[in-house]
Write a protein that holds these residues in place. Sequence first.
Motif, mmCIF file in Angstrom:
data_model
loop_
_atom_site.group_PDB
_atom_site.id
_atom_site.type_symbol
_atom_site.label_atom_id
_atom_site.label_comp_id
_atom_site.label_asym_id
_atom_site.label_seq_id
_atom_site.Cartn_x
_atom_site.Cartn_y
_atom_site.Cartn_z
ATOM 1 N N GLU A 163 -34.391 28.881 -37.340
ATOM 2 C CA GLU A 163 -35.318 28.467 -36.286
ATOM 3 C C GLU A 163 -35.201 29.419 -35.096
ATOM 4 N N CYS A 179 -43.110 21.938 -33.184
ATOM 5 C CA CYS A 179 -43.293 22.833 -34.327
ATOM 6 C C CYS A 179 -42.064 23.733 -34.479
ATOM 7 N N LEU A 181 -40.451 26.822 -35.631
ATOM 8 C CA LEU A 181 -40.950 28.157 -35.969
ATOM 9 C C LEU A 181 -39.784 29.083 -36.259
ATOM 10 N N TYR A 185 -41.815 33.516 -38.877
ATOM 11 C CA TYR A 185 -43.092 33.210 -38.223
ATOM 12 C C TYR A 185 -43.453 34.307 -37.231
ATOM 13 N N THR A 313 -50.976 26.892 -33.790
ATOM 14 C CA THR A 313 -49.530 27.001 -33.659
ATOM 15 C C THR A 313 -48.868 26.796 -35.018
ATOM 16 N N GLU A 314 -49.382 25.827 -35.776
ATOM 17 C CA GLU A 314 -48.776 25.496 -37.059
ATOM 18 C C GLU A 314 -48.930 26.607 -38.098
ATOM 19 N N LEU A 376 -45.349 27.191 -39.732
ATOM 20 C CA LEU A 376 -44.214 26.450 -39.202
ATOM 21 C C LEU A 376 -43.361 25.940 -40.359
#
Length: 544
Positions: A163, A179, A181, A185, A313-314, A376
């Motif tokens: 993460e 979320c 990430l 990502y 964002t996802e 995500l």
Amino acid sequence: MASTVHQAFYEAAVRWAKQPFLCILPETAGIYGVEAGEFGYAETFERVEALRQAYAAAGYGHGHRVGILLENRPAFFLHWFALNGLGVSVVPINPDMRAAELEYLIGHSEIALAVALPHRHDDLKAAAERAGRPFAAMADGELPPPAAFPAPQADTAPGELTECALLYTSGTTGRPKGCILPNRYFLHAGKWYAEIGGLAQLHPGKERMITPLPLVHMNAMAYSAMAMVLTGGCLIPLDRFHPRSWWASVRESRATVVHYLGVMPAMLMKAEAGPADRQHSVRFGFGAGVDRTLHAPFEERFGFPLLEAWAMTETGAGAVIIANEEPRHIGSSCFGKEGEDVLVRIVKDDGTESGAEEQGELLVRHAGDDPRYGFLAGYLKDPAATDEAWAGGWFHTGDIVRRDADGYLHFVDRKKNVIRRSGENIAAVEVEAVLQQHPLVKSVAVAAVPDAVRGDEVMALVIAQDAPAGRPAMEAAALELVNWSLSQLAYYKAPGYVAFVDSLPLTTTNKIQRGELKALAPTLVDAANCVNTCAMKKRQGDHK
């Protein structure tokens, strides 16, 4: 190849040592009280490394989370990269958040430390106390306090699935979701941007990207920052969008790329045209939501393309789509075609596939063996929401789109924003974009209100530039706005009610709080500040 953001920045610092990573303009520096100028990759990495060592000495490590409330100051990047080097996830904190929102964020994310502006320390500590969390706050420039508890994954080296950040959704229809990430990502977002080409071609070591967008959003944090890191470019973060000084900032910074939100072109077009409009070095703009009626006029006036893109964002760059090739179908809300690495479905309410020109919800996934690549990792503490979003192996975006006969995708609206009037689907954002152009309007939001005959009717909640004084002035203003709408839109899309309000329900990221708006609008139908304009809505020719 780098597997963390910290490693990617280190590699950039080696390759682009003397190239500028950040450019802080005098206006931004004056607002923030920081040093103006350009800061090279190598010197920035030295500061990052010193911070990394200080955090390590204080006991921070893999599995910890640390909040960052520094707005768009250059220190944001220093702390983010330093913490990432230890496997610590950062939680950007919107500076507009207040007591209840901070309490939720601190309790939900379980951050034990926040690097924050000094005047917000008391707010953060009080929120943490209410949330029952161990907590400390520090300012940039201070030594980190000892970690409140051992790093949960201290024995594991951070990697691309670690993460990197916890970004919260806007919460337009409910409580914000966290979320998760991973490093992948951010690395994939930068790689995608670096390689997309076409009208969005980035030239290694030469680009200068200006963004007024907040670092609590994925656009600035993932696309802007990581694109520059992976191509050795210079990022020019502003504190926010200043319409009056925008072009001066663009020229002074020698920006070659601008990042925008849809409201920005609309505001810039309100200024008087002049010979300086094309005196800049910008090759393209990257963003979303430009008013389709202003798209072509803006490009003609200012001399560069606004490349409309779609992402969430996802999804990150796992399923980003951009109109970076011609034809771009300017003026039609087109955001291009999906690339080979993205799979798309458009699904109607009954679950069947939408045909050409038929609206439906956009479902996406990454092509290849891993449909979630670049997305995500999941919603924090909410596996049910994660599973629901990925129902059937496709990510359900909640966005309504249509595909034209040539395969191009066109944005309609968020699914929950669509107003259903007499069988017609009306996109709230389309009506808002038209009303926003009228000089009477400072800000506007559009929502559905119940109608016994039509199902829904359209209501516009308007903050006026100069509030109309008295009922006659209010009625005259409402009629002017509806007549304007009728000249720009199909009759059924025009407001049937116009309510003049002092404020709109907004999230901490200044997006319309659609859940609150949906509840508020029906209560205003018979209010003194609301004008019923339903009688003005007639099919073309009916009024003759």
